[in-house]
Scaffold this motif. Structure first.
Motif: not given
Length: 244
Positions: A54-81
């Motif tokens: 919800s924090l990501m959705a509220g601050l970014n509010f752009a579905g396409g980029s949020e889907f891209a961010a979730v697809q690229l999410w790893t642990s630990p995340p590659h924040l620059l990518l």
């Protein structure tokens, strides 16, 4: 949907304009529900909590980029990518903001900047269409702030809450994309764009943007096709609009 009836002073009633915005958001909300749930479910399967989603959705509010961010999410995340891809996907907002600029010049800068925080494909298309309807009726072609607040607040609250819900129940539902729910967002955008249709001549920049984006997607890896399509469409619009 027509604009609200002006008050005796000639200024539309703020409360009625806000309600009109809420009503205009309802059809979009129907398509937003499965799209937000899919995003939340995918994020939940990447071990993101409902609060984080919800924090990501509220601050970014752009579905396409949020889907891209979730697809690229790893642990630990590659924040620059993730930041770079988000910038590429959201680059279309440069064009959307340029189209919005003439509609919000009557607003104080602090209100205009706050308004742009909730600018997304849906709020942009609905706001643009409403300004065009006002101009067709003889009113100034500009954005009604209470109307836009009604639209954007409804969509923002629904987006944040539904993505959090999706994150909570997503791990229990499995892959929601298998049911085709991810097609809701493209369908909503196509319907919204159809309301802005002004003939094939005006659609030429759209065609250029589509062709360049498709070619870039086939030839170049990553999300570069988004920026390429946006810049190509903007350049084509400038070229055809320049004085001959």
């Amino acid at each position: 949907m027509t604009a609200s009836t002006p008050s005796p002073s000639g200024i539309p009633d703020t409360r009625q304009e806000f309600k009109r915005g809420l009503a205009a958001a309802v059809p979009v909300l129907i398509g937003l529900v499965p799209f937000a749930l899919v995003l939340g479910a995918q994020a939940g399967q990447k071990q993101l909590s409902a609060a984080e989603v919800s924090l990501m959705a509220g601050l970014n509010f752009a579905g396409g980029s949020e889907f891209a961010a979730v697809q690229l999410w790893t642990s630990p995340p590659h924040l620059l990518l993730i930041a770079a891809v988000t910038l590429l996907v959201n680059s279309r907002h440069l064009v959307m903001g340029a189209a919005f600029a003439p509609l919000i010049r009557h607003l104080p800068r602090r209100k205009a900047l706050a308004l742009l925080f909730t600018l997304c494909d849906e709020t942009w298309a609905i706001g643009l269409a409403d300004a065009d309807r006002a101009a067709a009726g003889g009113a100034p072609r500009r954005l009604s702030l209470p109307y836009y607040i009604g639209v954007s607040s409804a969509l923002w609250l629904a987006w944040v809450s539904l993505t959090a819900l999706g994150a909570g129940v997503g791990p229990l539902l499995g892959d929601l994309q298998a049911y085709g729910f991810d097609l809701a967002f493209p369908a909503v955008v196509l319907v919204l764009l159809s309301g802005s249709w002004k003939g094939w001549r005006a659609a030429r920049p759209w065609a250029v943007s589509l062709a360049v984006a498709a070619a870039t997607h086939l030839l170049v890896e990553g999300a570069w096709f988004v920026m390429a399509g946006a810049l190509a469409g903007l350049t084509a619009a400038w070229w055809w609009a320049r004085p001959q």
